[in-house]
Design an enzyme around this catalytic site. Structure first.
Site, PDB file in Angstrom:
ATOM      1  CD  GLU A   7      -3.156   0.795   2.093  1.00 45.76           C
ATOM      2  OE1 GLU A   7      -3.664   1.748   2.683  1.00 45.76           O
ATOM      3  OE2 GLU A   7      -3.561  -0.384   2.229  1.00 45.76           O
ATOM      4  CG  ASP A 103      -2.632  -1.033   5.401  1.00 43.25           C
ATOM      5  OD1 ASP A 103      -1.454  -1.439   5.305  1.00 43.25           O
ATOM      6  OD2 ASP A 103      -2.922   0.086   5.854  1.00 43.25           O
ATOM      7  CE1 TYR A 300      -3.879  -2.245   8.681  1.00 46.54           C
ATOM      8  CE2 TYR A 300      -5.872  -3.125   9.688  1.00 46.54           C
ATOM      9  CZ  TYR A 300      -5.252  -2.388   8.693  1.00 46.54           C
ATOM     10  OH  TYR A 300      -6.020  -1.783   7.721  1.00 46.54           O
TER      11      TYR A 300
END
Length: 688
Positions: A7, A103, A300
């Protein structure tokens, strides 16, 4: 050759290092039979309205609703170069497999898929699904790549959300902007959030404080409190009956109670705590957490879970020990009850946010202040969540004096438990306990009391902070929506919604440096006043969020969801009627040249001319009006003001196309109510 698409460039560099790709190229890294490239945000997005038809470049009521039959996509001008790189790589004959490494969430899936499809690629896709950018996590992820087809429903939910927001945003924004004469941003989630702010503002402004009175009895070393009384006269009666009189202890109840450690952070609870303790906005906290993630210090962040999965259970004791090094020298002495934070059934895409082992030996002072404070919050929460239960003894004394009943509460800590760890962090130090330490006392004891009256006032509701507004968004219509997934927006999008409200001029943050609260602007309040219930309803939006989850789980088709959005939007356009008196709600900020001869509205200037502020009225004197341009005359504010006031205006030095000479005349407004405003000439002087 395998093409890996991340990303962001920083993530791509971390992956390339693990894969052994070291040769830097323009827009990608190559080596060891891998090509690693990256997106830069949303490279491909839904096309603008005028891409479907040029007429949509202008906002007009008669063009609504705008509902694409076949959706189009466009490449952002700022990211066109990188898309060109990706398109070439995706269609390179040497590439046989594509690995999606964006992601691991809804938006990450959308970013990759739109690039993949826009590039016309049909090669097999594998999915890297990881919750941390640690080297070991990346290595494990590549050993366990998933089939890209497993995430088709996730992509459909993401695309469905984007299309729904486009339909509601484009049509509702244009509808209300055209009808009320100024730009009014409407959003599927933004408008219900604004409605909650407005509702709170009204509750605060309409609140009327009411006094109340409580009688306090001081007996030896502790105090007893009576019930709240609304009448001061009644309070004085009780005072006279109790002051200096005997107080009989009716009962003494003692119970041992426990308080379990708080859960780990998901994104929303992290944002709420950071706002409450540090004054960070939701957007700031998300940015700090995202940066920490990319630096491999935390897992995350865009998660809605507050538990961990069983597969990482064995790693928690060592992680807790490393984390404790920030706070206590004897980290080995801290309890680590790992089972308290493990529950795979309550983890959907990603587990709770926790530090990674990369923090071991980290010099915290080397981090930017915002990231440092965010990481400290996450560190202390991990230690607290695996800590021991807090145990205490609570004593409740009930006493009677005359006909009145009084109570006192006391608390004695038996085991600090997790609160001992919590106090190590300056921002989470426990407030002083309101419960007093009670002396040894027994039922039937008789004491002498000294009485006093304390006066108070009821308090208004508190304005929303980032903390409390996020909570309200997360729990919107919790009682009405029978599901564990409630609320409006998602953990990943709520911060952006709050910032968009402010950028749109619909709300603002006020307050001191640390404690800031939301309030609606005049424009925001006026907008909610004219918006119909279905557009501003948190209940409907919460239901839509739930249906997007059903799309993600394959239990509802994207077409079925979008049909509901289309039906609602179409009905809104067809049935909505302008609220009477709207000119007072949305006063024009433009200078008025005078009153409209047709409807009496204000005539104001825009780029192309002088038009009636009532969008339903077609009166306009255009700057490029042929009557004036042929005479080489400029339509000025003064000319328009004179025409509106007297119906005519004197013009000097008018150019004659026939003779090339100039002349003076009187321009007379000859409006018949048609599509165009006409003029005729009168002459009060001879031609020159």
């Amino acid at each position: 050759m395998q093409l890996v698409i991340a990303e962001k460039p920083s993530v791509a560099q971390s992956i390339a290092k693990i894969l052994g790709a070291t040769s830097r190229k323009d827009g990608y890294i190559e080596g060891n039979n891998y090509i690693v490239s990256w997106c830069v945000g949303h490279l491909v997005e839904l096309a603008a309205a005028d891409s479907y038809n040029e007429k949509y470049a202008k906002w007009r009521y008669e063009d609504l609703p705008i509902l694409p039959a076949l959706w189009q996509y466009q490449v952002s001008a700022s990211t066109k170069k990188q898309f060109t790189v990706l398109k070439k790589l995706l269609n390179d004959n040497q590439v046989d497999t594509v690995i999606c490494a964006t992601d691991a969430g809804r938006e990450g899936e959308l970013i990759f898929r739109l690039v993949y499809e826009k590039a016309g690629c049909n090669k097999p896709v594998k999915r890297l699904w990881i919750s941390s950018l640690e080297d070991t996590a990346i290595q494990k992820g590549f050993k366990n790549l998933k089939d890209g087809k497993e995430y088709e429903n996730l992509y459909q939910a993401a695309l469905c959300r984007a299309k729904a927001d486009w339909i509601v945003g484009i049509n509702a924004t244009r509808l209300f902007s055209v009808l009320y004469g100024q730009t009014l941003n409407i959003g599927r989630v933004m408008s219900p959030t604004l409605a909650m702010i407005c509702e709170r503002d009204v509750a605060i402004s309409e609140f009327k404080p009411e006094p109340f009175y409580t009688l306090h009895l001081t007996c030896n070393d502790f105090s007893l409190v009576g019930e709240k009384l609304k009448s001061k006269a009644q309070a004085k009666e009780v005072l006279q009956a109790c002051d200096g009189q005997s107080v009989t202890i009716e009962s003494v109840e003692q119970k041992e109670k426990t308080e379990k450690p708080p859960k780990l952070y998901d994104l929303t609870t992290l944002q709420r705590e950071a706002n409450k303790l540090l004054g960070f906005t939701a957007e700031q906290t998300l940015q700090y957490a995202q940066s920490l993630y990319e630096k491999k210090y935390i897992t995350y962040p865009r998660t809605d879970s507050r538990f961990l999965t069983e597969d990482i259970e064995s790693t928690i004791p060592a992680l807790a020990k490393a984390t404790a090094g920030f706070f206590v020298p004897k980290a080995a002495e801290l309890p680590v009850n790992t089972a308290q934070v493990i529950d795979s059934s309550k983890v959907s895409d990603h587990h709770a946010i926790i530090p990674t082992m990369n923090i071991k030996g980290l010099d915290m002072q080397g981090l930017p202040a915002g990231e440092r404070e965010t990481l400290l919050l996450l560190a202390i929460r991990l230690l607290v969540a695996v800590g021991d239960t807090h145990r205490f003894s609570e004593t409740v004394i009930t006493a009677k004096c005359g006909e009145s009943v009084f109570t006192a509460k006391g608390k004695t800590v038996i085991q600090d438990g997790f609160k001992a760890v919590q106090k190590l962090y300056k921002g989470e130090q426990e407030k002083e306990d309101k419960d007093q330490a009670l002396p040894s006392i027994a039922q039937g004891d008789v004491l002498t009391a000294k009485a006093e009256i304390k006066e108070g006032k009821t308090s208004p509701p508190k304005p929303f902070t980032d903390d409390t507004l996020l909570s309200s968004m997360e729990n919107a219509n919790k009682a009405e929506v029978d599901t564990e997934r409630k609320g409006i927006g998602t953990p990943a999008t709520r911060a952006g919604i709050l910032e968009k409200l402010i950028k749109s001029g619909l709300a603002e943050r006020k307050g001191d440096k640390k404690v800031k609260y939301f309030t609606a602007t005049h424009k925001g309040t006026a907008l909610i006043t004219v918006l119909p219930e279905q557009v501003q309803s948190p209940l409907m939006t919460a239901e839509w969020e739930e249906k997007l989850k059903l799309v993600e789980y394959g239990e509802l088709t994207a077409d079925a969801f979008l049909l509901e959005i289309v039906d609602m939007t179409s009905a809104l356009v067809k049935t909505y009627e302008v609220i009477k008196g709207a000119d007072t709600l949305f006063p024009s900020d433009r200078e008025s040249m005078g009153k409209c001869p047709r409807c009496g509205g204000d005539i104001t200037e825009n780029k192309k001319g002088f038009c009636c502020s009532d969008k339903c009225c077609n009166f306009a004197i255009w700057k490029e009006n042929r009557f004036f341009t042929a005479k080489k005359k400029t339509v000025t504010k003064a000319i328009v003001a004179e025409l509106l006031k007297n119906g005519k205006v004197s013009l000097t030095g008018c150019y004659s196309e026939k003779t090339g000479k100039t002349y003076d005349c009187i321009a007379v407004l000859d409006d018949t109510g048609g599509q165009f405003v006409n003029f005729i000439m009168e002459f009060g002087a001879k031609k020159k």
